[in-house]
Design a protein around this motif. Sequence first.
Motif, PDB file in Angstrom:
ATOM      1  N   GLN A 285      -2.385  -0.531  -9.694  1.00 15.65           N
ATOM      2  CA  GLN A 285      -3.267  -0.429  -8.641  1.00 15.65           C
ATOM      3  C   GLN A 285      -3.159  -0.576  -7.059  1.00 15.65           C
ATOM      4  OE1 GLN A 285      -6.888   1.354  -9.602  1.00 15.65           O
ATOM      5  NE2 GLN A 285      -4.939   2.531 -11.256  1.00 15.65           N
ATOM      6  N   PRO A 286      -1.655  -0.075  -6.962  1.00 14.36           N
ATOM      7  CA  PRO A 286      -1.653   0.149  -5.313  1.00 14.36           C
ATOM      8  C   PRO A 286      -2.862   0.648  -4.040  1.00 14.36           C
ATOM      9  CG  PRO A 286      -0.096   1.670  -5.672  1.00 14.36           C
ATOM     10  CD  PRO A 286      -0.514   1.257  -7.479  1.00 14.36           C
TER      11      PRO A 286
ATOM     12  N   PRO B 289      -8.368   5.735  -8.678  1.00 12.30           N
ATOM     13  CA  PRO B 289      -9.766   6.240  -8.206  1.00 12.30           C
ATOM     14  C   PRO B 289     -10.269   5.635  -7.101  1.00 12.30           C
ATOM     15  CG  PRO B 289      -9.717   5.432 -10.762  1.00 12.30           C
ATOM     16  CD  PRO B 289      -8.377   5.471 -10.145  1.00 12.30           C
ATOM     17  N   GLY B 290      -9.613   4.610  -6.755  1.00 15.30           N
ATOM     18  CA  GLY B 290     -10.367   3.475  -5.777  1.00 15.30           C
ATOM     19  C   GLY B 290      -9.838   3.950  -4.176  1.00 15.30           C
ATOM     20  N   GLY B 291      -8.647   5.149  -4.056  1.00 17.59           N
ATOM     21  CA  GLY B 291      -7.919   5.558  -3.268  1.00 17.59           C
ATOM     22  C   GLY B 291      -9.238   5.614  -2.017  1.00 17.59           C
TER      23      GLY B 291
ATOM     24  N   ALA C 150      -2.820  16.112  -4.148  1.00 16.04           N
ATOM     25  CA  ALA C 150      -3.606  15.625  -3.722  1.00 16.04           C
ATOM     26  C   ALA C 150      -4.417  14.885  -4.633  1.00 16.04           C
ATOM     27  CB  ALA C 150      -3.862  15.758  -2.232  1.00 16.04           C
ATOM     28  N   GLU C 151      -5.483  15.926  -4.957  1.00 16.03           N
ATOM     29  CA  GLU C 151      -6.702  15.410  -5.640  1.00 16.03           C
ATOM     30  C   GLU C 151      -6.128  15.112  -6.660  1.00 16.03           C
ATOM     31  OE1 GLU C 151      -9.889  15.575  -5.010  1.00 16.03           O
ATOM     32  OE2 GLU C 151      -9.898  16.879  -3.414  1.00 16.03           O
ATOM     33  N   ALA C 152      -5.144  14.867  -7.564  1.00 17.00           N
ATOM     34  CA  ALA C 152      -3.801  14.522  -9.045  1.00 17.00           C
ATOM     35  C   ALA C 152      -4.527  12.563  -8.904  1.00 17.00           C
ATOM     36  CB  ALA C 152      -3.253  15.113  -9.673  1.00 17.00           C
ATOM     37  N   TYR C 153      -3.674  12.545  -7.784  1.00 16.10           N
ATOM     38  CA  TYR C 153      -3.182  11.283  -7.236  1.00 16.10           C
ATOM     39  C   TYR C 153      -5.217   9.587  -7.779  1.00 16.10           C
ATOM     40  CZ  TYR C 153       0.504  10.672  -4.860  1.00 16.10           C
ATOM     41  OH  TYR C 153       2.081  10.461  -4.438  1.00 16.10           O
ATOM     42  N   ARG C 154      -6.415  10.428  -7.767  1.00 19.49           N
ATOM     43  CA  ARG C 154      -7.423  10.435  -8.422  1.00 19.49           C
ATOM     44  C   ARG C 154      -7.720   9.950  -9.475  1.00 19.49           C
ATOM     45  NH1 ARG C 154     -11.899  11.836  -4.358  1.00 19.49           N
ATOM     46  NH2 ARG C 154     -11.434  12.600  -2.543  1.00 19.49           N
TER      47      ARG C 154
ATOM     48  N   ALA D 251       0.887  -1.381  -0.002  1.00 19.39           N
ATOM     49  CA  ALA D 251       0.171  -0.017  -0.063  1.00 19.39           C
ATOM     50  C   ALA D 251       0.810   1.549   0.442  1.00 19.39           C
ATOM     51  CB  ALA D 251      -1.035   0.060   1.184  1.00 19.39           C
ATOM     52  N   ILE D 252       0.204   2.282  -0.676  1.00 22.28           N
ATOM     53  CA  ILE D 252       0.531   3.356  -0.219  1.00 22.28           C
ATOM     54  C   ILE D 252       0.113   4.438   0.368  1.00 22.28           C
ATOM     55  CG2 ILE D 252       1.643   5.660  -1.835  1.00 22.28           C
ATOM     56  CD1 ILE D 252       2.030   3.638  -4.050  1.00 22.28           C
TER      57      ILE D 252
END
Length: 291
Positions: free
Chosen positions: A229-230, A256-258, A248-252, A124-125
Amino acid sequence: MSFPSTRYRTANIDGLDVFYREAGDRSNPTLLLLHGFPSSSHMFRNLINSLSDSFHLVAPDHIGFGRSSMPSVNQFTYSFDRLTEVTERLIAHLDLDRFAIYIHDYGAPIGLRIASSSPERITAIITQSGNAYTEGFTPFWDILFAHAKDRAAHEDAVRQYLTADKTHWQYTHGVPADRLNRIAPEAWLLDQAGLDRNGNDAIQLQLFWDYQFNLDSYPKFQEYFRTHQPPLLVAWGKNDEIFGAAGAEAYRRDLPGGEFHLLDTGHFALETHGEEISVYIREFMRQLPGS
């Protein structure tokens, strides 16, 4: 009453002393905690105490930081590639097979190099202002990127980032008034003491310059996210003006399941929201496959 016990250890890696904090039972899931500028493993002290009953935690000091060796810029190549190599060798020394990474600031390009090179090891990250997208850069970076293009012209300007005023600012900016009393004064003072050591300014200036090359790895990091998809937990200060909330939002986009938490604080969210982040981590890790 029992108290969690953190062990303070040093490993010899490539002839260098790498200091690290370790706590918890190795049979539990491992979290590798990677600090940022200008801090050290000390930033994780409370999180380690909070989680060591259920997790195995390892938090190293990068070379040039904290209690690890601080060779001069003539004795060691201060680059994020080289800091990653040292971290990789510490991982091998400790025989860590699979682990989650907690990335903050400088810890992000180090941890994400490790993750994208060996995805099978990463469970995980967890990112706290651990940037992987250009959207995360704020005006804070303007002078640093100018310095990257012309070191001589901008060295005097970037030296402001090594001052006590700027270190204190990093800890307090964006923190609501009712949370300021949660920031331990020894935290930023310890960081400043590290910066004030003879020769450390040259080290930090070299890393400021080298940071530009981390952006070359962003496409690789993002491809790793999309392909593998970690599991992702974001616990980020929404008022951070070093790595902004847009990062932070860019990770979505790729994950998208984060799980996303934008906290009402600044860059050093663990200082002000450590209890909340600890709870988030427990619940997040509990839901991982095989937990």
